[in-house]
Each structure stands twice: as C-alpha cells, then as structure tokens.
Design a protein around this motif. Structure first.
Motif, PDB file in Angstrom:
ATOM      1  N   ARG A   1      30.431 -18.703   2.697  1.00  0.00           N
ATOM      2  CA  ARG A   1      31.093 -17.966   3.784  1.00  0.00           C
ATOM      3  C   ARG A   1      31.975 -16.853   3.227  1.00  0.00           C
ATOM      4  NH1 ARG A   1      32.015 -23.332   5.862  1.00  0.00           N
ATOM      5  NH2 ARG A   1      34.142 -23.152   5.108  1.00  0.00           N
ATOM      6  N   LYS A   2      32.704 -17.141   2.166  1.00  0.00           N
ATOM      7  CA  LYS A   2      33.596 -16.148   1.563  1.00  0.00           C
ATOM      8  C   LYS A   2      32.794 -14.978   0.999  1.00  0.00           C
ATOM      9  CE  LYS A   2      37.503 -15.859  -1.578  1.00  0.00           C
ATOM     10  NZ  LYS A   2      38.340 -16.564  -2.532  1.00  0.00           N
ATOM     11  N   ARG A   3      31.671 -15.280   0.324  1.00  0.00           N
ATOM     12  CA  ARG A   3      30.818 -14.234  -0.239  1.00  0.00           C
ATOM     13  C   ARG A   3      30.249 -13.351   0.872  1.00  0.00           C
ATOM     14  NH1 ARG A   3      26.014 -16.725  -1.975  1.00  0.00           N
ATOM     15  NH2 ARG A   3      25.395 -16.194   0.111  1.00  0.00           N
ATOM     16  N   ASP A   4      29.753 -13.955   1.937  1.00  0.00           N
ATOM     17  CA  ASP A   4      29.197 -13.175   3.042  1.00  0.00           C
ATOM     18  C   ASP A   4      30.270 -12.322   3.717  1.00  0.00           C
ATOM     19  OD1 ASP A   4      26.764 -14.275   2.495  1.00  0.00           O
ATOM     20  OD2 ASP A   4      26.801 -15.712   4.161  1.00  0.00           O
ATOM     21  N   ARG A   5      31.481 -12.882   3.852  1.00  0.00           N
ATOM     22  CA  ARG A   5      32.573 -12.128   4.465  1.00  0.00           C
ATOM     23  C   ARG A   5      32.957 -10.938   3.594  1.00  0.00           C
ATOM     24  NH1 ARG A   5      36.535 -15.836   4.527  1.00  0.00           N
ATOM     25  NH2 ARG A   5      35.408 -17.006   6.103  1.00  0.00           N
TER      26      ARG A   5
ATOM     27  N   VAL B   1      31.078   2.255   5.188  1.00  0.00           N
ATOM     28  CA  VAL B   1      30.711   3.033   6.377  1.00  0.00           C
ATOM     29  C   VAL B   1      31.932   3.787   6.899  1.00  0.00           C
ATOM     30  CG1 VAL B   1      29.964   2.834   8.774  1.00  0.00           C
ATOM     31  CG2 VAL B   1      28.770   1.575   7.001  1.00  0.00           C
ATOM     32  N   ALA B   2      33.083   3.132   6.934  1.00  0.00           N
ATOM     33  CA  ALA B   2      34.299   3.767   7.436  1.00  0.00           C
ATOM     34  C   ALA B   2      34.696   4.954   6.553  1.00  0.00           C
ATOM     35  CB  ALA B   2      35.444   2.757   7.504  1.00  0.00           C
ATOM     36  N   GLY B   3      34.453   4.855   5.272  1.00  0.00           N
ATOM     37  CA  GLY B   3      34.794   5.939   4.366  1.00  0.00           C
ATOM     38  C   GLY B   3      33.880   7.144   4.496  1.00  0.00           C
ATOM     39  N   HIS B   4      32.721   6.967   5.089  1.00  0.00           N
ATOM     40  CA  HIS B   4      31.778   8.066   5.228  1.00  0.00           C
ATOM     41  C   HIS B   4      31.675   8.587   6.660  1.00  0.00           C
ATOM     42  CE1 HIS B   4      30.606   6.529   1.312  1.00  0.00           C
ATOM     43  NE2 HIS B   4      30.070   7.696   1.105  1.00  0.00           N
ATOM     44  N   ARG B   5      32.598   8.184   7.500  1.00  0.00           N
ATOM     45  CA  ARG B   5      32.604   8.699   8.869  1.00  0.00           C
ATOM     46  C   ARG B   5      33.118  10.127   8.864  1.00  0.00           C
ATOM     47  NH1 ARG B   5      34.625   3.253  11.145  1.00  0.00           N
ATOM     48  NH2 ARG B   5      32.647   2.349  11.718  1.00  0.00           N
TER      49      ARG B   5
ATOM     50  N   LYS C   1      32.988  -5.134   2.557  1.00  0.00           N
ATOM     51  CA  LYS C   1      32.647  -4.025   1.665  1.00  0.00           C
ATOM     52  C   LYS C   1      31.766  -3.008   2.386  1.00  0.00           C
ATOM     53  CE  LYS C   1      32.046  -4.352  -3.275  1.00  0.00           C
ATOM     54  NZ  LYS C   1      31.317  -4.974  -4.346  1.00  0.00           N
ATOM     55  N   ALA C   2      30.798  -3.496   3.142  1.00  0.00           N
ATOM     56  CA  ALA C   2      29.906  -2.605   3.886  1.00  0.00           C
ATOM     57  C   ALA C   2      30.680  -1.841   4.954  1.00  0.00           C
ATOM     58  CB  ALA C   2      28.777  -3.410   4.522  1.00  0.00           C
ATOM     59  N   GLU C   3      31.610  -2.510   5.627  1.00  0.00           N
ATOM     60  CA  GLU C   3      32.404  -1.848   6.661  1.00  0.00           C
ATOM     61  C   GLU C   3      33.289  -0.763   6.051  1.00  0.00           C
ATOM     62  OE1 GLU C   3      34.052  -0.516  10.005  1.00  0.00           O
ATOM     63  OE2 GLU C   3      32.350  -1.883   9.856  1.00  0.00           O
TER      64      GLU C   3
END
Length: 81
Positions: A37-41, A51-55, A46-48
């Motif tokens: 669960r921790k790894r998936d979170r 994406v937020a950094g490239h908006r 990281k993905a969010e």
C-alpha cells in the motif's frame, strides 16, 4: 470408556478455528501488505507531482492571463504618425 472433553475449551477451540478461517479468507480477498500500500501510494503521489509540475497554469489562479489575438494590445494608425 470415552475421552473426557471440557466443553468450554472445545467451544473456544472451535471459535478460534472459525475466526482463523475467516481471517484467512479476508487476507486472500483484501490482503495487501502495508509495504504494498505504501509503495502504491508513493507511486501515485510521484505521478501527481509530475503532472502538477507540467501544468500550464497553476490550479490556484482565479483569473489566468489570456493569450491570443483578442488579448493583444491594439495600436491605432495615429500613433505611428
């Protein structure tokens, strides 16, 4: 002669076995370790962030500046003279 059985202990043993059976069933249905669960979170976070950094515009801007021909400043012919 028959074996003497303590009924209280037999009931408790049976209840423990039933609880263990249910726990095993739940582990197979819902079982993901804390590390999974921790790894998936962390991957999702990281993905969010990526994406937020490239908006193009920040999500908190109430009125982003418009870009295009309508927002360009207009010059009149008289200003060139």
């Amino acid at each position: 002669m028959a074996d003497i059985i303590n009924l209280r202990q037999a009931r408790k043993r049976k209840a423990r076995a039933e609880q263990e059976r249910l726990a095993e069933q739940n582990r197979t249905l819902h079982g993901r370790s804390r590390a999974d669960r921790k790894r998936d979170r962390s991957i999702a976070d990281k993905a969010e962030k990526f994406v937020a950094g490239h908006r193009r515009e920040a999500s908190g801007d109430p009125d982003p500046p418009s870009i295009g021909p309508k927002s360009a400043t207009r010059f009149s012919d008289k200003s060139d003279a």
